[in-house]
Design a protein around this motif. Structure first.
Motif, PDB file in Angstrom:
ATOM      1  N   GLN A 135      51.126 140.698  15.738  1.00 50.95           N
ATOM      2  CA  GLN A 135      51.062 140.944  14.296  1.00 50.95           C
ATOM      3  C   GLN A 135      49.995 140.070  13.648  1.00 50.95           C
ATOM      4  OE1 GLN A 135      52.571 143.384  12.657  1.00 50.95           O
ATOM      5  NE2 GLN A 135      51.455 142.750  10.839  1.00 50.95           N
ATOM      6  N   SER A 136      49.927 138.827  14.051  1.00 47.30           N
ATOM      7  CA  SER A 136      48.897 137.920  13.540  1.00 47.30           C
ATOM      8  C   SER A 136      47.501 138.431  13.901  1.00 47.30           C
ATOM      9  CB  SER A 136      49.117 136.513  14.116  1.00 47.30           C
ATOM     10  OG  SER A 136      48.057 135.665  13.752  1.00 47.30           O
ATOM     11  N   ILE A 137      47.359 138.909  15.120  1.00 46.90           N
ATOM     12  CA  ILE A 137      46.069 139.441  15.562  1.00 46.90           C
ATOM     13  C   ILE A 137      45.692 140.671  14.743  1.00 46.90           C
ATOM     14  CG2 ILE A 137      44.953 140.656  17.492  1.00 46.90           C
ATOM     15  CD1 ILE A 137      46.315 138.580  19.352  1.00 46.90           C
ATOM     16  N   LYS A 138      46.655 141.518  14.415  1.00 40.31           N
ATOM     17  CA  LYS A 138      46.382 142.699  13.586  1.00 40.31           C
ATOM     18  C   LYS A 138      45.867 142.280  12.211  1.00 40.31           C
ATOM     19  CE  LYS A 138      49.749 145.967  15.462  1.00 40.31           C
ATOM     20  NZ  LYS A 138      51.004 146.690  15.188  1.00 40.31           N
ATOM     21  N   GLU A 139      46.478 141.227  11.663  1.00 41.07           N
ATOM     22  CA  GLU A 139      46.136 140.808  10.304  1.00 41.07           C
ATOM     23  C   GLU A 139      44.879 139.946  10.242  1.00 41.07           C
ATOM     24  OE1 GLU A 139      49.556 139.009   8.473  1.00 41.07           O
ATOM     25  OE2 GLU A 139      50.851 140.678   9.067  1.00 41.07           O
ATOM     26  N   PRO A 182      38.499 132.730  21.173  1.00 41.83           N
ATOM     27  CA  PRO A 182      38.187 133.707  22.225  1.00 41.83           C
ATOM     28  C   PRO A 182      38.877 133.350  23.542  1.00 41.83           C
ATOM     29  CG  PRO A 182      36.188 132.880  21.174  1.00 41.83           C
ATOM     30  CD  PRO A 182      37.316 132.040  20.685  1.00 41.83           C
ATOM     31  N   VAL A 183      39.156 134.371  24.342  1.00 45.13           N
ATOM     32  CA  VAL A 183      39.718 134.129  25.662  1.00 45.13           C
ATOM     33  C   VAL A 183      38.590 133.672  26.582  1.00 45.13           C
ATOM     34  CG1 VAL A 183      41.599 135.773  25.348  1.00 45.13           C
ATOM     35  CG2 VAL A 183      39.486 136.539  26.402  1.00 45.13           C
ATOM     36  N   LEU A 184      38.970 133.007  27.649  1.00 40.83           N
ATOM     37  CA  LEU A 184      38.013 132.527  28.638  1.00 40.83           C
ATOM     38  C   LEU A 184      38.148 133.412  29.869  1.00 40.83           C
ATOM     39  CD1 LEU A 184      36.003 130.137  28.825  1.00 40.83           C
ATOM     40  CD2 LEU A 184      37.811 128.841  29.928  1.00 40.83           C
ATOM     41  N   LEU A 185      37.055 134.022  30.291  1.00 45.36           N
ATOM     42  CA  LEU A 185      37.064 134.953  31.416  1.00 45.36           C
ATOM     43  C   LEU A 185      36.035 134.535  32.459  1.00 45.36           C
ATOM     44  CD1 LEU A 185      36.907 138.354  29.441  1.00 45.36           C
ATOM     45  CD2 LEU A 185      38.960 137.172  30.251  1.00 45.36           C
ATOM     46  N   ARG A 186      36.235 135.044  33.666  1.00 42.05           N
ATOM     47  CA  ARG A 186      35.196 134.931  34.700  1.00 42.05           C
ATOM     48  C   ARG A 186      34.982 136.327  35.271  1.00 42.05           C
ATOM     49  NH1 ARG A 186      37.477 132.130  40.254  1.00 42.05           N
ATOM     50  NH2 ARG A 186      39.264 133.488  40.561  1.00 42.05           N
ATOM     51  N   SER A 187      33.763 136.585  35.728  1.00 42.98           N
ATOM     52  CA  SER A 187      33.448 137.882  36.328  1.00 42.98           C
ATOM     53  C   SER A 187      34.059 137.981  37.713  1.00 42.98           C
ATOM     54  CB  SER A 187      31.926 138.050  36.458  1.00 42.98           C
ATOM     55  OG  SER A 187      31.337 138.103  35.195  1.00 42.98           O
ATOM     56  N   GLN A 224      45.917 134.347  28.550  1.00 45.35           N
ATOM     57  CA  GLN A 224      46.804 135.433  28.986  1.00 45.35           C
ATOM     58  C   GLN A 224      47.665 135.968  27.828  1.00 45.35           C
ATOM     59  OE1 GLN A 224      46.953 136.229  32.513  1.00 45.35           O
ATOM     60  NE2 GLN A 224      47.991 138.061  31.878  1.00 45.35           N
ATOM     61  N   ARG A 225      48.250 135.055  27.028  1.00 46.56           N
ATOM     62  CA  ARG A 225      49.096 135.492  25.908  1.00 46.56           C
ATOM     63  C   ARG A 225      48.274 136.263  24.878  1.00 46.56           C
ATOM     64  NH1 ARG A 225      50.968 131.944  22.549  1.00 46.56           N
ATOM     65  NH2 ARG A 225      52.680 133.224  21.866  1.00 46.56           N
ATOM     66  N   ARG A 226      47.064 135.796  24.594  1.00 42.34           N
ATOM     67  CA  ARG A 226      46.229 136.471  23.607  1.00 42.34           C
ATOM     68  C   ARG A 226      45.862 137.883  24.058  1.00 42.34           C
ATOM     69  NH1 ARG A 226      41.998 131.965  23.499  1.00 42.34           N
ATOM     70  NH2 ARG A 226      43.440 131.116  25.009  1.00 42.34           N
ATOM     71  N   VAL A 227      45.569 138.038  25.340  1.00 47.13           N
ATOM     72  CA  VAL A 227      45.235 139.368  25.851  1.00 47.13           C
ATOM     73  C   VAL A 227      46.458 140.283  25.791  1.00 47.13           C
ATOM     74  CG1 VAL A 227      44.509 140.677  27.886  1.00 47.13           C
ATOM     75  CG2 VAL A 227      43.311 138.568  27.276  1.00 47.13           C
ATOM     76  N   ARG A 228      47.607 139.773  26.210  1.00 45.28           N
ATOM     77  CA  ARG A 228      48.833 140.591  26.149  1.00 45.28           C
ATOM     78  C   ARG A 228      49.147 140.989  24.711  1.00 45.28           C
ATOM     79  NH1 ARG A 228      53.227 139.287  30.600  1.00 45.28           N
ATOM     80  NH2 ARG A 228      51.869 138.882  32.344  1.00 45.28           N
TER      81      ARG A 228
END
Length: 161
Positions: free
Chosen positions: A37-41, A47-52, A63-67
């Motif tokens: 809900q917070s992300i919608k608003e 930003p998330v941290l990713l690796r290729s 992980q929580r942010r992506v979910r």
């Protein structure tokens, strides 16, 4: 430790795989819905941290942010892509989760055990890097000696938090 981060990119969620070294198994659905809900608003603030990887990207941290972004219906998330080795992903997952609430003792023990056994990080180095006492590491790893049934019962009853 990690490569110098590049600029923030928008990455398609369907090209992101979970962190195989994620120590947290239980993601509280209510908290994920609140974050969604917070992300919608407001959007995703950090930003998330990713690796290729061969299939697209793999989560290092976030992980929580992506979910929650999936629950919010987003197609993309802001991300920083870094070069990180397996042990660095495992270590960063541990760092990200260790000081948060609701991380179970068993999950914590498994994270320490993984870093020590599979990634060959010495306990002294680990305690310094994670800012935890050696006794805490030993206590949590000792819990892994319990039978699967006892561990399950502890987790089920919420006694391992």
């Amino acid at each position: 430790m990690l490569s110098q981060p590049q600029k923030i990119k928008m990455i398609k969620i369907d090209s992101i795989l979970p962190n195989p070294y994620q120590i947290r198994r239980n993601f509280e659905q209510t908290e994920l819905l609140e974050l969604a809900q917070s992300i919608k608003e407001i959007g995703i603030i950090v930003p998330v941290l990713l690796r290729s990887n061969d299939y697209g990207y793999e989560i290092v941290c976030g992980q929580r942010r992506v979910r929650a972004a999936v629950l919010a219906g987003l197609a993309e998330v802001p991300a920083v892509v870094v070069k990180a080795k397996d042990y660095q992903c495992a270590e960063l997952s541990m760092i990200e989760n260790i000081h948060r609430k609701n991380l179970g003792y068993i999950e914590e023990g498994e994270g320490y055990y993984n870093l020590i056994s599979y990634h060959r990080i010495k306990k002294d180095k680990l305690k310094n890097r994670l800012s935890v006492q050696a006794g805490r590491i030993n206590e949590k790893i000792r819990l892994l000696r319990l039978s699967e049934l006892v561990r399950y019962k502890l987790e089920e009853a919420g006694l391992d938090e």
